[in-house]
Design a protein around this motif. Structure first.
Motif, PDB file in Angstrom:
ATOM      1  N   PHE B   4       0.831  -1.216   0.000  1.00 12.64           N
ATOM      2  CA  PHE B   4       0.000   0.000   0.000  1.00 12.64           C
ATOM      3  C   PHE B   4       0.859   1.258   0.000  1.00 12.64           C
ATOM      4  O   PHE B   4       0.619   2.188  -0.764  1.00 12.64           O
ATOM      5  N   SER B   5       1.884   1.237   0.881  1.00 16.03           N
ATOM      6  CA  SER B   5       2.707   2.453   0.966  1.00 16.03           C
ATOM      7  C   SER B   5       3.476   2.689  -0.326  1.00 16.03           C
ATOM      8  O   SER B   5       3.624   3.838  -0.776  1.00 16.03           O
ATOM      9  N   SER B   6       3.920   1.612  -0.959  1.00 19.16           N
ATOM     10  CA  SER B   6       4.620   1.828  -2.232  1.00 19.16           C
ATOM     11  C   SER B   6       3.636   2.308  -3.302  1.00 19.16           C
ATOM     12  O   SER B   6       3.999   3.124  -4.158  1.00 19.16           O
ATOM     13  N   ALA B   7       2.377   1.845  -3.218  1.00 15.93           N
ATOM     14  CA  ALA B   7       1.348   2.313  -4.171  1.00 15.93           C
ATOM     15  C   ALA B   7       1.078   3.798  -3.969  1.00 15.93           C
ATOM     16  O   ALA B   7       0.966   4.557  -4.940  1.00 15.93           O
ATOM     17  N   ALA B  10       3.992   5.770  -5.278  1.00 16.62           N
ATOM     18  CA  ALA B  10       3.942   5.828  -6.750  1.00 16.62           C
ATOM     19  C   ALA B  10       2.856   6.779  -7.217  1.00 16.62           C
ATOM     20  O   ALA B  10       3.026   7.517  -8.200  1.00 16.62           O
ATOM     21  N   ALA B  11       1.732   6.774  -6.497  1.00 13.80           N
ATOM     22  CA  ALA B  11       0.606   7.659  -6.862  1.00 13.80           C
ATOM     23  C   ALA B  11       1.028   9.116  -6.735  1.00 13.80           C
ATOM     24  O   ALA B  11       0.778   9.926  -7.638  1.00 13.80           O
ATOM     25  N   PHE B  12       1.686   9.448  -5.610  1.00 14.21           N
ATOM     26  CA  PHE B  12       2.123  10.839  -5.421  1.00 14.21           C
ATOM     27  C   PHE B  12       3.150  11.248  -6.474  1.00 14.21           C
ATOM     28  O   PHE B  12       3.171  12.373  -6.932  1.00 14.21           O
ATOM     29  N   GLN B  13       3.991  10.246  -6.845  1.00 17.43           N
ATOM     30  CA  GLN B  13       4.986  10.547  -7.876  1.00 17.43           C
ATOM     31  C   GLN B  13       4.293  10.870  -9.207  1.00 17.43           C
ATOM     32  O   GLN B  13       4.683  11.793  -9.917  1.00 17.43           O
ATOM     33  N   LEU B  14       3.238  10.097  -9.514  1.00 17.51           N
ATOM     34  CA  LEU B  14       2.488  10.354 -10.756  1.00 17.51           C
ATOM     35  C   LEU B  14       1.898  11.766 -10.752  1.00 17.51           C
ATOM     36  O   LEU B  14       1.909  12.460 -11.762  1.00 17.51           O
ATOM     37  N   ILE B  15       1.407  12.163  -9.555  1.00 17.97           N
ATOM     38  CA  ILE B  15       0.784  13.495  -9.461  1.00 17.97           C
ATOM     39  C   ILE B  15       1.836  14.588  -9.559  1.00 17.97           C
ATOM     40  O   ILE B  15       1.696  15.536 -10.329  1.00 17.97           O
ATOM     41  N   THR B  16       2.894  14.419  -8.772  1.00 13.85           N
ATOM     42  CA  THR B  16       3.904  15.505  -8.724  1.00 13.85           C
ATOM     43  C   THR B  16       4.659  15.641 -10.045  1.00 13.85           C
ATOM     44  O   THR B  16       5.074  16.744 -10.405  1.00 13.85           O
ATOM     45  N   THR B  17       4.829  14.525 -10.751  1.00 13.87           N
ATOM     46  CA  THR B  17       5.558  14.618 -12.039  1.00 13.87           C
ATOM     47  C   THR B  17       4.610  14.906 -13.198  1.00 13.87           C
ATOM     48  O   THR B  17       5.029  14.948 -14.343  1.00 13.87           O
ATOM     49  N   GLY B 199      -5.106  -4.410 -11.051  1.00  9.52           N
ATOM     50  CA  GLY B 199      -4.136  -4.491  -9.963  1.00  9.52           C
ATOM     51  C   GLY B 199      -3.123  -3.355  -9.989  1.00  9.52           C
ATOM     52  O   GLY B 199      -2.161  -3.342  -9.225  1.00  9.52           O
ATOM     53  N   ASP B 200      -3.322  -2.332 -10.868  1.00  5.84           N
ATOM     54  CA  ASP B 200      -2.409  -1.182 -10.918  1.00  5.84           C
ATOM     55  C   ASP B 200      -2.920  -0.109  -9.954  1.00  5.84           C
ATOM     56  O   ASP B 200      -3.639   0.805 -10.328  1.00  5.84           O
ATOM     57  N   LEU B 201      -2.529  -0.286  -8.685  1.00  9.32           N
ATOM     58  CA  LEU B 201      -3.072   0.597  -7.651  1.00  9.32           C
ATOM     59  C   LEU B 201      -2.509   2.012  -7.714  1.00  9.32           C
ATOM     60  O   LEU B 201      -3.171   2.969  -7.295  1.00  9.32           O
ATOM     61  N   ALA B 202      -1.315   2.174  -8.241  1.00 10.61           N
ATOM     62  CA  ALA B 202      -0.688   3.512  -8.240  1.00 10.61           C
ATOM     63  C   ALA B 202      -1.516   4.522  -9.016  1.00 10.61           C
ATOM     64  O   ALA B 202      -1.865   5.586  -8.499  1.00 10.61           O
ATOM     65  N   LEU B 203      -1.863   4.195 -10.259  1.00  8.05           N
ATOM     66  CA  LEU B 203      -2.643   5.132 -11.076  1.00  8.05           C
ATOM     67  C   LEU B 203      -4.034   5.331 -10.474  1.00  8.05           C
ATOM     68  O   LEU B 203      -4.553   6.448 -10.407  1.00  8.05           O
TER      69      LEU B 203
END
Lengths: 258, 235
Positions: B4-7, B10-17, B199-203
């Motif tokens: 979960f924490s890695s997801a 990754a989610a925050f990275q998608l937003i910030t980038t 199963g792609d939780l990050a996006l």
């Protein structure tokens, strides 16, 4: 063309099976200042609303210079100020301009006339203030200004200074005098006898929906003919139940010496 | 827990980038929902006011119907629109199925009743207060529609925001009529549903965070507008 005289014939109004205005018949001439006197619940405000066309009569008719149809022309020559001022959610100036817009006054003239009338009622400094945050007295003066700006032939006033202090009442009365001096016919309800004496040229006394006396103000205040009107002038309390019949019209009433 | 924490990371990275795929989905979502809200407001605001002010035959039945439409199940709306817009349907020739236009239509159908019904309530309260004054000033009932919509503007903006909230959170109908086609009709809600199933939780989380922020933003705006209106115009 003037919409006056106002002629009311056998006007009745019923609500929930109860007759609240009973066979009112009277005539109001141009330039008069008629005070409708009576206790709370006597039917004063209803009578104003019926004449102004805000309520439909159950029976009888209201005619403006012989015209019984309440047309847009006669409506636009009248204005009414209510006991509780109703302000639009806009500035004081915009409230006045709105009334002029409804009378198809062009934008430049609207602004000039609105400012001028605000000055007359002493509210020019508050022109850009939201109307609903003004004090109660200021709102009532603004309501008077909004009615005045359209230069009505007839102005209906429903207890415009009820709940106001003497200073605010004085401002309202000055404004009424000023409007009347421009030739506007005033029809006003009040239960303030002093105010009726100060402002009125004619008086109508109403009790339980029935007009019991109509007279020139000077005659009425020097000695009304109707016993209930006499009691009202004495400051007696009037209420609805009476054991013995009323000699003039058979209306049940009771006069209690206060 | 680590997953979960890695997801989330990754989610925050998608937003910030400002990940291109994420931005494209967010932009399409906003485009569809804002268009739908605009159209629904143009229809719903005067409709709600007219229901109060104009002598419409069967007005009570219309009001009951409108209130009932507020609870329309989105999937049913999607299904009906699918049947209408599909090739063999009455509007099939227009070729709207699986396009953003179809999604806008679906959202308009869902939120117009909400905006109209809430507008009716706002205008009814104002009319009760203004009726005698406006009639006395010589205002016709028809002209009163514009007066009351203007005077109720702050409450009505909240109503429109509620419609936007409902539109942007909608998934069932837009999934059916839009088809969730990548780079064409994929919006935040349908993308979240798809990415979770893959199963792609990050996006999915990234989009979820944006959707949640949008919802919070709408509510905060509605609250602040109410406060502003109280102070500014005494509403």
């Amino acid at each position: 063309m003037s919409i006056l005289p106002l002629e009311v014939t056998n006007l009745c109004f019923e609500a929930r099976g109860k007759r609240l205005v009973k066979e009112a018949t009277f005539r109001i001439e141009a330039g008069s200042r008629t005070m409708i006197l009576g206790a709370n619940g006597a039917g004063k405000s209803l009578l104003l609303r019926l004449c102004h066309g805000l309520l439909d009569a159950s029976e009888g008719q209201v005619s403006w210079n012989g015209d019984v149809d309440f047309t847009d022309v006669s409506r636009k020559q009248q204005a009414m100020v209510f006991q509780r001022p109703v302000m639009l959610r806009r500035t004081a100036l915009a409230n006045i301009e709105y009334a002029l817009k409804l009378h198809h006054v062009d934008q430049t003239e609207r602004r000039e006339r609105a400012f001028a009338v605000l000055k007359k009622v002493g509210l020019a400094r508050l022109a850009d203030q939201p109307a609903r945050v003004l004090s109660y007295g200021e709102q009532q003066r603004l309501a008077m200004a909004r009615a005045w700006v359209i230069k009505p032939k007839v102005l209906f006033l429903d207890e415009p200074s009820a709940s106001l202090d003497p200073s605010a009442t004085h401002s309202i009365e000055e404004t009424i005098e000023a409007i009347a001096s421009e030739g506007t016919t005033i029809i006003m309800t009040t239960h303030d006898l002093g105010q009726a004496k100060r402002l009125g040229t004619d008086v109508m006394f109403i009790h339980r929906g029935r007009i019991l006396e109509q007279a020139r103000a000077a005659d009425f205040f020097s000695g009304p003919e109707n016993d209930l009107a006499q009691a009202f002038l004495r400051g007696d309390l009037l209420w609805w139940k009476r054991k013995k019949p009323y000699p003039g019209g058979g209306i049940d009433h009771q006069v209690s010496r206060g | 827990m680590g997953e979960f924490s890695s997801a989330f990371a990754a989610a925050f990275q998608l937003i910030t980038t400002l990940d291109a795929n994420l931005v494209e989905i967010v932009c399409l979502s906003l485009q569809v929902s804002l268009s739908a809200v605009l159209i629904a407001a143009v229809i719903g605001l005067p409709l709600g006011a007219a229901l109060v002010l104009l002598p419409i035959p069967g007005k009570r039945a219309v009001v009951v119907f409108l209130n009932a439409l507020m609870g329309l199940p989105p999937v049913v709306v999607g299904l009906i629109l699918y049947l209408i817009l599909s090739r063999s349907g009455p509007l099939g020739v227009m070729g709207l199925l699986f396009t953003p236009a179809a999604m806008i239509i679906a959202q308009v159908v869902l939120i117009t009743p909400i905006i109209a019904a809430l507008t009716r309530q706002v205008v009814q309260e104002l009319w009760a207060e203004y009726r005698e004054q406006l009639l006395s000033l010589g205002c016709s009932r028809k002209s009163a529609i514009f007066t009351l919509l203007w005077d109720g503007r702050f409450s009505l903006i909240t109503t429109v925001l509620a419609g936007f909230g409902r539109a942007s959170a909608e998934v069932g109908a837009v999934m059916i009529v839009g088809g969730n086609i990548d780079h064409v009709t994929r919006v935040m809600t349908t993308a979240i549903a798809l990415e979770v199933s893959k199963g792609d939780l990050a996006l999915a989380l990234g989009l979820g965070i944006i959707l949640l922020s949008l919802s919070l933003g709408i509510n905060a705006t509605a609250f602040l507008l109410g406060e502003f209106a109280k102070k500014r115009i005494g509403a």
